[in-house]
Design a protein around this motif. Structure first.
Motif, mmCIF file in Angstrom:
data_model
loop_
_atom_site.group_PDB
_atom_site.id
_atom_site.type_symbol
_atom_site.label_atom_id
_atom_site.label_comp_id
_atom_site.label_asym_id
_atom_site.label_seq_id
_atom_site.Cartn_x
_atom_site.Cartn_y
_atom_site.Cartn_z
ATOM 1 N N ALA A 48 0.844 -1.196 0.000
ATOM 2 C CA ALA A 48 0.000 0.000 0.000
ATOM 3 C C ALA A 48 0.883 1.251 0.000
ATOM 4 C CB ALA A 48 -0.931 -0.002 1.203
ATOM 5 N N ASP A 49 1.408 1.585 -1.168
ATOM 6 C CA ASP A 49 2.130 2.852 -1.297
ATOM 7 C C ASP A 49 1.996 3.342 -2.736
ATOM 8 O OD1 ASP A 49 3.868 1.468 -2.893
ATOM 9 O OD2 ASP A 49 5.491 1.402 -1.428
ATOM 10 N N TRP A 91 -4.554 8.125 -4.915
ATOM 11 C CA TRP A 91 -4.306 8.254 -3.476
ATOM 12 C C TRP A 91 -5.477 7.653 -2.694
ATOM 13 C CZ3 TRP A 91 -2.561 13.565 -0.987
ATOM 14 C CH2 TRP A 91 -2.136 13.336 0.321
ATOM 15 N N SER A 143 -5.420 4.328 -0.319
ATOM 16 C CA SER A 143 -5.842 4.472 1.074
ATOM 17 C C SER A 143 -6.994 3.536 1.409
ATOM 18 C CB SER A 143 -6.264 5.922 1.357
ATOM 19 O OG SER A 143 -5.213 6.790 1.059
ATOM 20 N N TYR A 144 -7.809 3.257 0.385
ATOM 21 C CA TYR A 144 -8.937 2.344 0.576
ATOM 22 C C TYR A 144 -8.457 0.901 0.699
ATOM 23 C CZ TYR A 144 -13.130 -0.311 -0.676
ATOM 24 O OH TYR A 144 -14.162 -1.201 -0.693
ATOM 25 N N GLN A 189 -3.271 0.547 4.418
ATOM 26 C CA GLN A 189 -2.915 1.669 5.281
ATOM 27 C C GLN A 189 -1.550 2.224 4.883
ATOM 28 O OE1 GLN A 189 -4.280 -0.885 7.977
ATOM 29 N NE2 GLN A 189 -6.221 0.124 7.499
ATOM 30 N N PRO A 190 -1.504 3.032 3.823
ATOM 31 C CA PRO A 190 -0.216 3.552 3.385
ATOM 32 C C PRO A 190 0.290 4.613 4.361
ATOM 33 C CG PRO A 190 -1.974 4.589 2.145
ATOM 34 C CD PRO A 190 -2.622 3.564 3.017
ATOM 35 N N ASP A 191 1.570 4.829 4.331
ATOM 36 C CA ASP A 191 2.164 5.907 5.127
ATOM 37 C C ASP A 191 1.820 7.233 4.441
ATOM 38 O OD1 ASP A 191 3.754 7.813 6.301
ATOM 39 O OD2 ASP A 191 5.435 6.431 6.627
ATOM 40 N N GLN A 192 0.854 7.946 5.002
ATOM 41 C CA GLN A 192 0.387 9.169 4.340
ATOM 42 C C GLN A 192 1.493 10.226 4.241
ATOM 43 O OE1 GLN A 192 -2.322 9.069 2.875
ATOM 44 N NE2 GLN A 192 -3.677 7.641 3.938
#
Lengths: 255, 245
Positions: free
Chosen positions: B49-50, B119, B123-124, B127-130
């Motif tokens: 998730a990135d 994005w 995010s959906y 849990q990416p590093d925002q």
């Protein structure tokens, strides 16, 4: 105080000298005609007066502001129609004039009044919302003029303002110039001799970057005088040829 | 004395949208970022998730797209003669240079902002590093500014937009790859190490790569900011020198 003071203006491009020591002053109420063959240095001189080109030597002072020291102050006082009336083709005249008004920092009621006045003076109301590149040459020129007179400047520099216009359009532009003449110092360049007689009250004959002669109208519409040369009404062409080619009347006849 | 910049900025930015070119450009940009992210970058296959597969192709996209955005800035003014009108208005040259650059940069920012569905998607899905994603967007925008400043300057040296585009691609390419073996192999054999290091340090790829990995080093930010400042200064000089031509 003279509105425009030009002192020994020189501009070289490489080894070519386009303007070679031109000096003159222009007072309020004067419409000065730059008369000269193509390539005489008329446009280059205008580009230096308006601050587009830096002179190689010499000085330009507009209403007391030296163009080299306070260019923005000097440019505020000048309205300029460059040769060919360039504009932003994709814009409408309305958007274009708004842009110029923005850059000139015109605001509020003053801005509205000046915009309305300029649009009315050059009569471009009907085409205000059409892209400039769809307009006829006459309208394009008038949009350029509107831009030049927008801030009601004291000094107007118009490079060939009637070039390429039809006779009616020429007449309209000349009438406009004459209307504004009393309150401003105006310089127009042209290679059309009749234009000088029609709108100017002073003229410089320029060739090869130098002022060859200065002239003005004779009293009672009796024609024009350039130095020792006098021209009857509508007969400026002979005098112009003699001054710019350096030939006398008899030499011309012999040729 | 920022009024001139604002007026020029507004005119230039609306100029982008005056023709369909802006929309074509944005569509192409979004299509290409999508293709690169999903097909070349393997967004789903990576199972992470990135947005790395999205950002890592930005230098290469910008290499072609930024010259296309900036090529008209000055070349067109020169071609139509409107530069004479613009520079005889009561503005300072740097105000005009800045206004034009900021307009092109804002246009790029709009195109970049329209990639927001990616994005949202990432995010959906996880849990990416925002923080890393924000850094990636800011780094991408900063790098785009670098490319644009280069191309705006090169647009000022010619009245031909095609030449401006080609020059832009060439110079941008040099800045993009200067830290890779493509360039370094050519010079390591004979150049002193300090020169090699200097040239390597110009690399957009290296610096942007670090930002995308979440390593926001002040030196990288300073590098891009001073690169932009330098090229804008060169832009003003180029306009001034070439007015006569």
């Amino acid at each position: 105080m003279a509105m425009i003071e030009i002192e020994k203006l020189v501009r070289r491009f490489g080894s070519f000298t386009a303007v070679d020591g031109v000096s003159f002053t222009v007072e309020r109420g004067t419409v000065l005609g730059f008369l000269g063959p193509n390539g005489a240095g008329k446009s280059t001189t205008m580009k230096m007066i308006t601050g587009f080109l830096a002179p190689t030597a010499g000085r330009v002072v507009v209403e007391g502001f030296d163009l080299a020291d306070s260019p923005v102050e000097a440019k505020r006082r000048i309205g300029y129609l460059p040769e060919g009336a360039p504009a932003y083709a994709e814009m409408t005249p309305r958007a274009f004039l708004d842009f110029v008004a923005d850059v000139r920092q015109l605001k509020g009621d003053d801005r509205r009044r000046l915009l309305d006045q300029a649009i009315a003076r050059v009569d471009i109301g009907p085409v205000l919302e059409q892209p400039i590149d769809t307009l006829s040459k006459g309208f394009k020129r008038r949009v350029g003029l509107a831009q030049a007179i927008l801030h009601d400047p004291d000094v107007l520099i118009l490079d060939e303002p009637t070039d390429g216009l039809d006779p009616n359009q020429k007449h309209a532009v000349r009438t406009l110039i004459k209307e504004m003449a009393a309150s401003k110092a105006i310089i127009i360049s042209t290679h059309i001799l009749e234009e000088v007689e029609a709108v100017c009250n002073r003229s410089l004959i320029i060739a090869r970057g130098r002022v060859l002669s200065e002239g003005g109208p004779l009293p009672n519409g009796a024609g024009w005088r350039f130095g020792e040369h006098e021209a009857a009404p509508d007969r400026l062409d002979a005098v112009f040829r003699r001054i710019t080619t350096g030939k006398t009347e008899s030499q011309e006849k012999a040729a | 004395m920022i009024g001139g910049t604002i007026a020029v900025y507004r005119r230039e930015l609306s100029g982008y949208f005056a023709t369909p070119v802006a929309f074509v450009f944005i569509v192409i940009f979004l299509l290409l970022t999508g293709i690169f992210t999903f097909y070349v970058g393997g967004f789903f296959e990576r199972g992470q998730a990135d947005l790395k597969p999205f950002f890592m192709f930005h230098p290469w996209l910008y290499l072609l797209l930024m010259p296309a955005i900036a090529m008209r800035l000055w070349a067109e003014e020169r071609k139509t003669g409107s530069i004479e009108l613009l520079l005889t208005l009561p503005v300072r040259l740097w105000e005009v240079v800045l206004g034009k650059f900021l307009a092109a940069w804002s246009f790029t920012a709009i195109a970049l902002a329209l990639t927001f569905p990616l994005w949202l998607t990432v995010s959906y899905l996880g849990q990416p590093d925002q923080g890393v994603i924000v850094a990636g967007y800011l780094g991408s925008l900063l790098m785009a500014g670098g490319y644009l400043a280069i191309c705006a300057c090169l647009s000022a040296v010619t009245s031909n937009q095609v030449i401006a585009f080609v020059l832009g691609v060439i110079v941008c390419l040099m800045f993009t790859v200067s830290g890779t073996p493509i360039v370094l192999d050519l010079i390591t054999a004979w150049a002193p190490q300090s020169l090699v290091d200097t040239i390597a340090s110009f690399s957009f790829l290296g610096r942007f790569g670090a930002i995308v990995d979440g390593v926001v080093d002040l030196r990288d930010l300073v590098y891009f900011a001073s690169l932009i400042a330098f090229w804008l200064f060169a832009n003003a000089v180029a306009v001034d020198l070439r007015k006569a031509g």
